[in-house]
Design a protein around this motif. Structure first.
Motif, PDB file in Angstrom:
ATOM      1  N   GLY A 166       0.827  -1.209   0.000  1.00  0.00           N
ATOM      2  CA  GLY A 166       0.000   0.000   0.000  1.00  0.00           C
ATOM      3  C   GLY A 166       0.854   1.248   0.000  1.00  0.00           C
ATOM      4  N   ALA A 167       1.901   1.240   0.820  1.00  0.00           N
ATOM      5  CA  ALA A 167       2.769   2.411   0.879  1.00  0.00           C
ATOM      6  C   ALA A 167       3.519   2.575  -0.438  1.00  0.00           C
ATOM      7  CB  ALA A 167       3.758   2.277   2.037  1.00  0.00           C
TER       8      ALA A 167
ATOM      9  N   ALA B 221       2.585   1.575  -3.393  1.00  0.00           N
ATOM     10  CA  ALA B 221       1.690   1.907  -4.509  1.00  0.00           C
ATOM     11  C   ALA B 221       1.286   3.372  -4.486  1.00  0.00           C
ATOM     12  CB  ALA B 221       0.455   1.019  -4.471  1.00  0.00           C
ATOM     13  N   LEU B 222       1.590   4.082  -3.421  1.00  0.00           N
ATOM     14  CA  LEU B 222       1.364   5.527  -3.309  1.00  0.00           C
ATOM     15  C   LEU B 222      -0.096   5.933  -3.457  1.00  0.00           C
ATOM     16  CD1 LEU B 222       4.350   6.835  -5.507  1.00  0.00           C
ATOM     17  CD2 LEU B 222       4.356   6.510  -3.049  1.00  0.00           C
ATOM     18  N   GLY B 223      -1.013   4.977  -3.324  1.00  0.00           N
ATOM     19  CA  GLY B 223      -2.428   5.312  -3.448  1.00  0.00           C
ATOM     20  C   GLY B 223      -2.956   5.226  -4.874  1.00  0.00           C
TER      21      GLY B 223
ATOM     22  N   ARG C 204      -5.014   4.391  -7.959  1.00  0.00           N
ATOM     23  CA  ARG C 204      -6.393   3.919  -8.038  1.00  0.00           C
ATOM     24  C   ARG C 204      -6.779   3.437  -9.429  1.00  0.00           C
ATOM     25  NH1 ARG C 204      -6.594   8.624  -5.158  1.00  0.00           N
ATOM     26  NH2 ARG C 204      -7.420   9.860  -6.857  1.00  0.00           N
TER      27      ARG C 204
ATOM     28  N   HIS D  57      -5.418   9.002 -13.977  1.00  0.00           N
ATOM     29  CA  HIS D  57      -4.105   8.453 -13.633  1.00  0.00           C
ATOM     30  C   HIS D  57      -3.464   7.812 -14.858  1.00  0.00           C
ATOM     31  CE1 HIS D  57      -4.818   7.818  -9.024  1.00  0.00           C
ATOM     32  NE2 HIS D  57      -4.946   9.067  -9.407  1.00  0.00           N
TER      33      HIS D  57
ATOM     34  N   VAL E  95      -2.133  10.325 -17.452  1.00  0.00           N
ATOM     35  CA  VAL E  95      -0.872  10.954 -17.067  1.00  0.00           C
ATOM     36  C   VAL E  95       0.255   9.919 -17.096  1.00  0.00           C
ATOM     37  CG1 VAL E  95       0.317  12.190 -15.225  1.00  0.00           C
ATOM     38  CG2 VAL E  95      -2.092  12.603 -15.622  1.00  0.00           C
TER      39      VAL E  95
ATOM     40  N   LEU F 253       3.111  12.401 -10.298  1.00  0.00           N
ATOM     41  CA  LEU F 253       2.444  12.200  -9.008  1.00  0.00           C
ATOM     42  C   LEU F 253       1.566  13.400  -8.683  1.00  0.00           C
ATOM     43  CD1 LEU F 253       5.151  10.547  -6.739  1.00  0.00           C
ATOM     44  CD2 LEU F 253       3.341   9.481  -8.069  1.00  0.00           C
TER      45      LEU F 253
ATOM     46  N   LEU G  79      -1.209  12.177  -6.136  1.00  0.00           N
ATOM     47  CA  LEU G  79      -0.558  11.129  -5.351  1.00  0.00           C
ATOM     48  C   LEU G  79       0.713  11.706  -4.720  1.00  0.00           C
ATOM     49  CD1 LEU G  79      -0.798   8.138  -7.844  1.00  0.00           C
ATOM     50  CD2 LEU G  79      -2.317   8.634  -5.950  1.00  0.00           C
ATOM     51  N   PRO G  80       1.277  11.124  -3.719  1.00  0.00           N
ATOM     52  CA  PRO G  80       0.747   9.988  -2.972  1.00  0.00           C
ATOM     53  C   PRO G  80      -0.435  10.377  -2.088  1.00  0.00           C
ATOM     54  CG  PRO G  80       2.910  10.638  -2.123  1.00  0.00           C
ATOM     55  CD  PRO G  80       2.599  11.530  -3.250  1.00  0.00           C
ATOM     56  N   ALA G  81      -1.441   9.508  -2.077  1.00  0.00           N
ATOM     57  CA  ALA G  81      -2.603   9.699  -1.209  1.00  0.00           C
ATOM     58  C   ALA G  81      -2.953   8.312  -0.716  1.00  0.00           C
ATOM     59  CB  ALA G  81      -3.758  10.303  -1.990  1.00  0.00           C
ATOM     60  N   LEU G  82      -2.497   7.991   0.463  1.00  0.00           N
ATOM     61  CA  LEU G  82      -2.620   6.601   0.888  1.00  0.00           C
ATOM     62  C   LEU G  82      -4.058   6.234   1.230  1.00  0.00           C
ATOM     63  CD1 LEU G  82       0.665   5.938   2.831  1.00  0.00           C
ATOM     64  CD2 LEU G  82       0.126   5.658   0.425  1.00  0.00           C
TER      65      LEU G  82
ATOM     66  N   HIS H 191      -8.300   7.137   0.336  1.00  0.00           N
ATOM     67  CA  HIS H 191      -9.230   7.812  -0.554  1.00  0.00           C
ATOM     68  C   HIS H 191     -10.602   7.211  -0.271  1.00  0.00           C
ATOM     69  CE1 HIS H 191     -11.185   9.079  -4.279  1.00  0.00           C
ATOM     70  NE2 HIS H 191     -10.273  10.023  -4.315  1.00  0.00           N
TER      71      HIS H 191
ATOM     72  N   PHE I  97     -11.550   3.731  -1.582  1.00  0.00           N
ATOM     73  CA  PHE I  97     -10.978   2.483  -1.093  1.00  0.00           C
ATOM     74  C   PHE I  97     -11.930   1.728  -0.173  1.00  0.00           C
ATOM     75  CE2 PHE I  97      -6.498   4.283  -1.840  1.00  0.00           C
ATOM     76  CZ  PHE I  97      -6.438   3.677  -3.078  1.00  0.00           C
TER      77      PHE I  97
END
Lengths: 451, 171
Positions: free
Chosen positions: A201-202, A204-206, A208, A213, A216, B115, B120-123, B125, B128
């Motif tokens: 999780g860390a 993957a930096l969030g 989605r 995404h 970009v 990013l 990001l980073p957005a741990l 959201h 989820f």
């Protein structure tokens, strides 16, 4: 491609998105390492240990351990450096060139080709440092404010190497991590343990997988690929310039930079073929790495072999045509001198053996393909050591002609780092997806295998 | 505006058809979440900020120029060293390092810009916590739509378009 195979780049008739994720991530998240993994690890640990001992010894005792002498002042360290950086160049080059030329099949091989780049380039970076003679001053290569008011010598090939390797490793790391990002999100979402969820999780930096995404991501990834091709060529050209910018017969040739770049692609593709064969077997990825992949990679090796042969011939021709006495003598020394048997082996490995790849049956026979890939890598190492030895042993001053005598330390730093390289892959295969899942999904969608 | 709905589809084709249908009915498709890039969707949800390439160009050329100036300053002014009568300002060989360095800095800047454009980073959201959202990185295709007025007609449209699960998203 066998008659039973329904799609060119995807082996089974149907390979759904869920199956792709499972095939790549389950061996890491749900399966144990397996016996073959432990055997491989035990097998290479002595080599890893030997690498550390050899590096420790040369840092303590000095480069007198190697077989270099006052005439042949370069030896295994330099040849190994060029060989490893050559392998290291190929991963990013292959990945980015195939991306730019829209070769969708790269999806199955690009991830470990890029990982190969990282490991090989990192290993390559060891050699110039341990060959410095005074490795404790290696940081003097960087320009930084210091009380001695010293600056790097920007006209020195050593400084060019420093920037080329440092930039290349960091660039490759970013390129590789960018491609990994969506797969890390998959790993996060499939993780069954708390540790797995937190770590992936860390990393993957969030991510989605939002359409924004992806837009970009694709812009950045393609731009990186477009930058990677000239970067890779420049890195290995700089390695070629280490030789070509000197005044030695046999080195001072304008063909060196491009000839080095092709050599890098050649040995790198051979290494990717080796890795693909081992990884396909080790991780049971027969559905994604198909005979068509090996066919395509073998054709690239064949092409590179022909270009290499042509480069050697150009080298001989230019020495004769240029008419410089020392150049002609060095070429004569290639064929009649102290290292002639090594030179004949080089021509056999790099020019003759790969001609077998003209035959389709050979390209599709993985045993033969693996053997040819090993022979090519052996030949490419011989090429690099002979570039060093032949010229230095047979320079302008006849009174200085001497040959090189291989020491035990030389043999160790040649063989042992291979263990480090394999260790990198063994660890990687246990923690990160070794095949790009999102790109294989895209490929399966395009080939109609996922529907 | 009521809460947006997240609809789950099995194939990208179904999602694209649903997105067109909802847009035609006047709803606002906000975003789509897919396990791999799909061209029709990246076009439909084109980001407004296109920062990556300009940032890379500025950072790359800027750092290359700075590196060239550093080489010139250090070898012509700060530490002039006459080696074999070569000019102190040897521009031909001073081009090598700026190329390598410029490409590296462009890559770092581009990664940062990527990013930043993605937020990001957005741990964490709100998405989820949505049911099944973990499949959007594996084998399902999700569409997020804000309804025009009431949510019910939109829910019906999505279900008729083949959505397996439609859920409300609360931010």
């Amino acid at each position: 491609m066998s008659a039973r195979q329904h799609h060119k780049w995807i082996a089974p008739k149907r390979l759904g998105y869920a199956e792709i994720s499972a095939a790549v991530s389950d061996p890491i998240q749900r399966g144990g390492p397996g016996r073959a993994w432990f055997i491989a690890l035990l097998g290479i640990l002595p080599l890893v240990l030997a690498t550390f001992i050899a590096v420790g010894a040369v840092l303590t005792v000095g480069i007198g351990l190697s077989g270099v002498n006052t005439t042949v002042v370069w030896g295994f360290s330099i040849a190994n450096y060029v060989w490893w950086i050559g392998i290291g160049n190929a991963g990013t080059l292959i990945s980015s060139m195939l991306l730019l030329t829209r070769q969708g099949w790269r999806a199955s091989i690009n991830r470990f080709a890029e990982a190969m780049t990282l490991f090989a380039a990192a290993i390559a970076g060891i050699f110039p440092v341990i060959h410095l003679g005074r490795p404790l001053y290696a940081y003097w290569l960087a320009p930084y404010p210091n009380t001695m008011e010293l600056w790097p010598q920007w006209r020195s090939a050593l400084v060019w190497d420093f920037w080329a390797i440092a930039s290349y490793i960091l660039f490759s790391l970013i390129f590789w991590f960018t491609g990994l990002l969506p797969d890390l999100a998959t790993m996060r979402d499939r993780a069954q343990t708390r540790t797995g969820q937190v770590v992936y999780g860390a990393l993957a930096l969030g991510w989605r997988g939002s359409a924004r995404h992806w837009a970009v991501y694709e812009t950045f990834h393609k731009t990186m690929a477009a930058l990677a091709v000239p970067l890779v060529c420049s890195v290995h050209s700089i390695v070629g310039l280490d030789f070509a910018a000197s005044l030695m017969p046999g080195w001072q040739e304008s063909i060196f930079p491009p000839y080095f770049v092709v050599g890098a692609m050649y040995s790198g593709f051979a290494m990717v073929v080796m890795l693909a064969i081992v990884i396909r077997w080790g991780l049971s990825l027969q559905s994604m790495i198909t005979p068509a992949h090996f066919d395509a990679m073998a054709k690239v090796m064949l092409f590179a072999s022909i270009v290499m042969t042509f480069s050697y011939a150009t080298e001989w021709f230019m020495a004769w045509y240029g008419g410089e006495h020392a150049d002609r003598t060095v070429i004569g020394y290639f064929f009649t001198g102290d290292y002639r048997w090594l030179y004949f082996s080089l021509l056999f490995c790099n020019c003759l053996v790969p001609q077998l790849l003209w035959f389709r049956a050979v390209r599709l026979n993985l045993w033969l393909l693996a053997a040819i890939a090993i022979v090519i890598n052996l030949g490419m190492w011989l090429e690099r050591i002979l570039i060093v030895w032949n010229t230095l042993s047979h320079g302008y001053a006849i009174s200085l002609w001497r040959t090189y005598h291989v020491s035990l330390y030389d043999v160790v730093i040649l063989i042992a780092p291979l263990g480090l390289f394999v260790l990198g892959f063994l660890v990687l295969a246990r923690i990160l997806p070794i095949v790009s899942m999102h790109e294989v999904r895209q490929l399966a969608h395009r080939e109609g295998a996922a529907a | 505006m009521s809460t947006p709905l997240l609809a789950e589809f099995e194939t990208p084709e179904a999602l694209i058809a649903a997105m067109r249908q909802t847009r035609a009915e006047g709803h606002r498709a906000l975003d789509a979440y897919t396990p791999f890039p799909i061209e029709a969707l990246t076009e439909a949800f084109e980001p407004r900020r296109r920062l990556v390439r300009p940032m890379m160009a500025v950072a790359g050329f800027g750092s290359a120029a700075a590196m060239y100036v550093l080489q010139w300053y250090s070898s012509a002014i700060a530490y002039p060293l006459n080696s074999g009568g070569r000019p102190l300002h040897s521009w031909q060989v001073f081009l090598l390092v700026p190329v390598e360095f410029g490409v590296l800095i462009a890559a770092i800047a581009g990664f940062a810009a990527m990013l930043w454009s993605c937020g990001l980073p957005a741990l964490h959201h709100p998405l989820f916590v949505m049911p099944q959202f973990e499949r959007a990185s594996q084998d399902r295709f999700m569409l997020l739509v804000a309804p025009k007025g009431e949510a019910e007609p939109l829910r019906r449209t999505l279900e008729e378009a083949g959505a397996r699960l439609v859920a409300e998203m609360h931010a």
